[in-house]
Enzyme design. Structure first.
Site, PDB file in Angstrom:
ATOM      1  N   GLU A 212      24.485 -12.619  -8.584  1.00  0.00           N
ATOM      2  CA  GLU A 212      24.654 -11.347  -9.303  1.00  0.00           C
ATOM      3  C   GLU A 212      23.304 -11.017  -9.917  1.00  0.00           C
ATOM      4  O   GLU A 212      22.955 -11.536 -10.980  1.00  0.00           O
ATOM      5  CB  GLU A 212      25.714 -11.503 -10.414  1.00  0.00           C
ATOM      6  CG  GLU A 212      27.116 -11.732  -9.914  1.00  0.00           C
ATOM      7  CD  GLU A 212      27.726 -10.504  -9.271  1.00  0.00           C
ATOM      8  OE1 GLU A 212      27.144  -9.408  -9.379  1.00  0.00           O
ATOM      9  OE2 GLU A 212      28.776 -10.651  -8.642  1.00  0.00           O
TER      10      GLU A 212
ATOM     11  N   GLU B  22      32.297 -10.837  -8.128  1.00  0.00           N
ATOM     12  CA  GLU B  22      33.106 -11.522  -9.138  1.00  0.00           C
ATOM     13  C   GLU B  22      34.161 -10.527  -9.593  1.00  0.00           C
ATOM     14  O   GLU B  22      33.933  -9.321  -9.601  1.00  0.00           O
ATOM     15  CB  GLU B  22      32.221 -11.959 -10.307  1.00  0.00           C
ATOM     16  CG  GLU B  22      31.218 -13.020  -9.873  1.00  0.00           C
ATOM     17  CD  GLU B  22      30.327 -13.534 -10.992  1.00  0.00           C
ATOM     18  OE1 GLU B  22      30.075 -12.790 -11.959  1.00  0.00           O
ATOM     19  OE2 GLU B  22      29.878 -14.680 -10.878  1.00  0.00           O
TER      20      GLU B  22
ATOM     21  N   CYS C 119      22.586  -5.203 -16.639  1.00  0.00           N
ATOM     22  CA  CYS C 119      22.163  -5.077 -15.235  1.00  0.00           C
ATOM     23  C   CYS C 119      22.645  -3.772 -14.622  1.00  0.00           C
ATOM     24  O   CYS C 119      22.048  -3.287 -13.673  1.00  0.00           O
ATOM     25  CB  CYS C 119      22.590  -6.290 -14.424  1.00  0.00           C
ATOM     26  SG  CYS C 119      24.336  -6.636 -14.548  1.00  0.00           S
TER      27      CYS C 119
ATOM     28  N   ASN D  98      22.093 -11.828 -21.605  1.00  0.00           N
ATOM     29  CA  ASN D  98      22.439 -10.463 -22.057  1.00  0.00           C
ATOM     30  C   ASN D  98      23.924 -10.295 -22.358  1.00  0.00           C
ATOM     31  O   ASN D  98      24.285  -9.608 -23.307  1.00  0.00           O
ATOM     32  CB  ASN D  98      21.913  -9.402 -21.082  1.00  0.00           C
ATOM     33  CG  ASN D  98      22.384  -9.606 -19.670  1.00  0.00           C
ATOM     34  OD1 ASN D  98      22.735 -10.708 -19.269  1.00  0.00           O
ATOM     35  ND2 ASN D  98      22.395  -8.545 -18.903  1.00  0.00           N
TER      36      ASN D  98
ATOM     37  N   SER E 299      17.687 -12.418 -12.803  1.00  0.00           N
ATOM     38  CA  SER E 299      16.740 -11.491 -12.179  1.00  0.00           C
ATOM     39  C   SER E 299      16.650 -11.712 -10.669  1.00  0.00           C
ATOM     40  O   SER E 299      16.931 -12.806 -10.155  1.00  0.00           O
ATOM     41  CB  SER E 299      15.360 -11.656 -12.819  1.00  0.00           C
ATOM     42  OG  SER E 299      14.870 -12.950 -12.579  1.00  0.00           O
TER      43      SER E 299
HETATM   44  P1  NAD Z   1      13.675 -14.520 -16.157  1.00  0.00           P
HETATM   45  O1  NAD Z   1      13.616 -13.949 -14.789  1.00  0.00           O
HETATM   46  O2  NAD Z   1      12.734 -15.609 -16.520  1.00  0.00           O
HETATM   47  O3  NAD Z   1      15.141 -15.112 -16.455  1.00  0.00           O
HETATM   48  C1  NAD Z   1      16.343 -14.434 -16.175  1.00  0.00           C
HETATM   49  C2  NAD Z   1      17.465 -15.463 -16.354  1.00  0.00           C
HETATM   50  O4  NAD Z   1      17.363 -16.472 -15.368  1.00  0.00           O
HETATM   51  C3  NAD Z   1      17.411 -16.230 -17.681  1.00  0.00           C
HETATM   52  O5  NAD Z   1      18.728 -16.428 -18.140  1.00  0.00           O
HETATM   53  C4  NAD Z   1      16.751 -17.552 -17.341  1.00  0.00           C
HETATM   54  O6  NAD Z   1      17.170 -18.623 -18.172  1.00  0.00           O
HETATM   55  C5  NAD Z   1      17.223 -17.792 -15.937  1.00  0.00           C
HETATM   56  N1  NAD Z   1      16.259 -18.515 -15.132  1.00  0.00           N
HETATM   57  C6  NAD Z   1      14.924 -18.278 -15.014  1.00  0.00           C
HETATM   58  N2  NAD Z   1      14.370 -19.120 -14.136  1.00  0.00           N
HETATM   59  C7  NAD Z   1      15.378 -19.926 -13.690  1.00  0.00           C
HETATM   60  C8  NAD Z   1      15.448 -20.993 -12.756  1.00  0.00           C
HETATM   61  N3  NAD Z   1      14.378 -21.385 -12.049  1.00  0.00           N
HETATM   62  N4  NAD Z   1      16.635 -21.590 -12.573  1.00  0.00           N
HETATM   63  C9  NAD Z   1      17.760 -21.186 -13.222  1.00  0.00           C
HETATM   64  N5  NAD Z   1      17.753 -20.179 -14.107  1.00  0.00           N
HETATM   65  C10 NAD Z   1      16.580 -19.548 -14.331  1.00  0.00           C
HETATM   66  O7  NAD Z   1      13.481 -13.338 -17.156  1.00  0.00           O
HETATM   67  P2  NAD Z   1      13.897 -13.047 -18.658  1.00  0.00           P
HETATM   68  O8  NAD Z   1      12.670 -12.687 -19.424  1.00  0.00           O
HETATM   69  O9  NAD Z   1      14.814 -14.062 -19.239  1.00  0.00           O
HETATM   70  O10 NAD Z   1      14.711 -11.749 -18.373  1.00  0.00           O
HETATM   71  C11 NAD Z   1      14.066 -10.612 -17.874  1.00  0.00           C
HETATM   72  C12 NAD Z   1      14.590 -10.141 -16.562  1.00  0.00           C
HETATM   73  O11 NAD Z   1      15.730 -10.844 -16.117  1.00  0.00           O
HETATM   74  C13 NAD Z   1      15.035  -8.718 -16.717  1.00  0.00           C
HETATM   75  O12 NAD Z   1      13.981  -7.866 -16.380  1.00  0.00           O
HETATM   76  C14 NAD Z   1      16.214  -8.572 -15.814  1.00  0.00           C
HETATM   77  O13 NAD Z   1      15.818  -7.997 -14.604  1.00  0.00           O
HETATM   78  C15 NAD Z   1      16.666  -9.958 -15.525  1.00  0.00           C
HETATM   79  N6  NAD Z   1      18.004 -10.254 -16.061  1.00  0.00           N
HETATM   80  C16 NAD Z   1      19.062  -9.831 -15.347  1.00  0.00           C
HETATM   81  C17 NAD Z   1      20.329 -10.083 -15.807  1.00  0.00           C
HETATM   82  C18 NAD Z   1      21.550  -9.625 -15.055  1.00  0.00           C
HETATM   83  O14 NAD Z   1      22.597  -9.491 -15.645  1.00  0.00           O
HETATM   84  N7  NAD Z   1      21.465  -9.410 -13.749  1.00  0.00           N
HETATM   85  C19 NAD Z   1      20.501 -10.776 -16.996  1.00  0.00           C
HETATM   86  C20 NAD Z   1      19.381 -11.213 -17.711  1.00  0.00           C
HETATM   87  C21 NAD Z   1      18.124 -10.957 -17.212  1.00  0.00           C
END
Ligand code: NAD
Length: 475
Positions: free
Chosen positions: A249, A457, A283, A151, A228
């Site tokens: 985070e 951070e 977030c 994001n 997430s």
């Molecule tokens: P997701 O939960 O699959 O992935 C979120 C992020 O984590 C992605 O960048 C992904 O590459 C990474 N990720 C996933 N599984 C991982 C693992 N086992 N090891 C290392 N990295 C891993 O979901 P998504 O569809 O990509 O995003 C949706 C959800 O993720 C959103 O609903 C939101 O809550 C969350 N999100 C949060 C932030 C934040 O800034 N806190 C940023 C992006 C997504």
């Protein structure tokens, strides 16, 4: 026009060369922009070995040397902002002005770390005997593994990289495969700034496979993740099983409290604009709106008017104010929230669906009349959807705001100093913004409480997660 994509290991950029590759998609059009090479198992081992070897020297580098490289990166970030921003809009979708803002703000992050890394001080503790000298030293923790999301691909990565490198650590970074150009730009800047080989390594792959390999490796001493809550908990558990430090985070579900005595039209306009920033994929996006009875009608009217005026389109078009969702899987995720809202008796007051055009566009959406246990009120939407709810009693609003396991950011609008003070104390949240939005500056700490994470951070706290404390006593 787009960025060349590669791994960056031990100071070398490594292209496809027979490695598995994945398409990178433009979310505004659905078109393929390029192919991203995935690290093979031997690439990950090479990155680990390089980071370990480089740590032997980098840990003894002077803070002046680290600072000079971080300053140079800040300068390059400003010089290259236009190209980096364009590529970021192409693979992530946000409007060009937002991409540009992200890159320029990150130059400030690099500058802040360049300044602060010269002030990583230990201390002398007065001893009980005159011949004893007691010293507290703060040393780099070692090789770090970092995982950053899609994001704010530039922001989230540069903060981790600057903190690790400024503290004297080396780092292996897995960026977001969906939007990799910003992390590629970071690798190129550090390379051009003269960072020694192996201090920063960038890898791509299947996220769960890469994180599993890196976190289990005895070479890695620290794990930093932004993403997430469920994934954060998995990675923290794995890190815990191997006794590794973590910075997490994670997501939130940020409550907004608008009191009767607020400047209601101003609050409504500001919140509407903040809601659609990065299409709500933030977030700290405001995600649960609690509006006091006396302010409700006026708030809703202005909020809806402002959202109706938002120009949705391709982020590269000059008048676009909200781009597409970053990838296709976010569309059904949005629809699930709207379906549940309808089933729970909610009223869709604006939007509610996909836009009928190529790309992954979803309308700015407002839902009213939801019970507190509806999906939208309990799970972070991470998109341009705002659930609006009423309250009468301020204590009840604070209770509802604190009722979820998350605690990242909260927003309060009031003209009463007393209400502002009370809310800032009562809210279980790592960040509290009163009458404006002021989080995520380099000089201020950023981090959540409860399920929203561990550690901060930015601010003077920024190196804490990358340092260990050593006590030396000597006669
Ligand atoms: P997701 O939960 O699959 O992935 C979120 C992020 O984590 C992605 O960048 C992904 O590459 C990474 N990720 C996933 N599984 C991982 C693992 N086992 N090891 C290392 N990295 C891993 O979901 P998504 O569809 O990509 O995003 C949706 C959800 O993720 C959103 O609903 C939101 O809550 C969350 N999100 C949060 C932030 C934040 O800034 N806190 C940023 C992006 C997504």
């Amino acid at each position: 026009m787009y960025t060349p994509l590669a791994l960056y290991i031990d100071g070398e950029f490594l292209g496809g060369e027979g490695r598995p590759e994945q398409d990178v998609i433009n979310p505004a059009t659905g078109e393929v922009l390029g192919q991203l090479p995935h690290a093979r198992p031997e690439d990950l081992q090479r990155a680990l070995a390089a980071a370990q070897r480089a740590f032997g020297q980098w840990r003894h580098s002077s803070p002046m040397e680290r600072s000079a490289i971080l300053r140079q990166v800040a300068q390059l970030s400003r010089e290259r902002a236009e190209d980096i921003a364009r590529a970021l809009t192409l693979d992530q979708g946000k409007p060009l002005a937002e991409s540009r803002g992200e890159i320029i703000a990150c130059a400030d992050h690099a500058d802040w770390h360049a300044e602060e890394c010269r002030r990583i001080y230990g201390r002398i503790i007065p001893a009980r005997k005159p011949e004893v000298r007691q010293m507290v030293l703060r040393e780099p923790v070692g090789v770090c593994a970092a995982f950053t999301p899609w994001n704010f691909p530039y922001n989230q990565a540069i903060r981790k990289v600057c903190a690790a490198i400024g503290a004297g650590c080396t780092i292996i970074l897995k960026g977001p495969e969906d939007a990799p150009s910003a992390v590629m730009a970071i690798a190129r800047m550090f390379h051009d700034a003269g960072l020694p080989p192996g201090v920063l390594n960038v890898v791509w792959g299947v996220p769960a496979e890469v994180s599993d390999t890196l976190i289990r490796s005895p070479i890695v001493r620290k794990v930093s993740f932004t993403g997430s809550v469920p994934v954060g908990k998995q990675l923290a558990a794995l890190a815990g099983a191997h006794m590794k430090r973590v910075t997490m985070e994670l997501g939130g579900h940020s409550p907004v409290l608008v009191f009767d005595d607020a400047d209601v039209p101003r609050a409504a306009r500001l919140l509407a604009r903040f809601k659609v920033r990065n299409a709500g994929q933030v977030c700290i996006s405001p995600t649960r709106f609690y509006i006091q009875d006396g302010a409700y009608d006026a708030f809703l009217e202005t909020f809806l008017d402002e959202l109706r005026s938002v120009r949705v389109g391709d982020g590269l078009a000059p008048d676009t104010e909200m781009g597409p969702l970053a990838h296709e899987r976010r569309l059904p995720a949005m629809e699930r929230f709207v379906e549940d809202a309808r089933a729970r008796g909610g009223e869709v007051l604006l939007g509610g669906g996909r836009l009928d055009r190529p790309g992954f566009f979803f309308e700015p959406t407002v839902v009213g009349g939801l019970p507190d246990d509806a999906l939208l009120m309990t799970e972070e939407p991470f998109g341009p959807i705002a659930p609006i709810s009423r309250f009468s009693d301020p204590e009840d609003a604070l209770r509802r705001a604190n009722s979820l396991p998350f605690g990242l950011s909260a927003y309060v609008f009031t003209r009463s100093l007393q209400t502002a003070h009370h809310a800032s104390q009562a809210l279980e949240s790592g960040l509290v913004n009163i009458n404006h939005f002021g989080s995520a500056l380099p000089e201020t700490p950023f981090g959540g409480v409860k399920d929203s994470g561990i550690g901060s951070e930015g601010g003077t706290e920024t190196f804490d997660g990358y340092l260990v404390t050593k006590f030396v006593t000597q006669t």
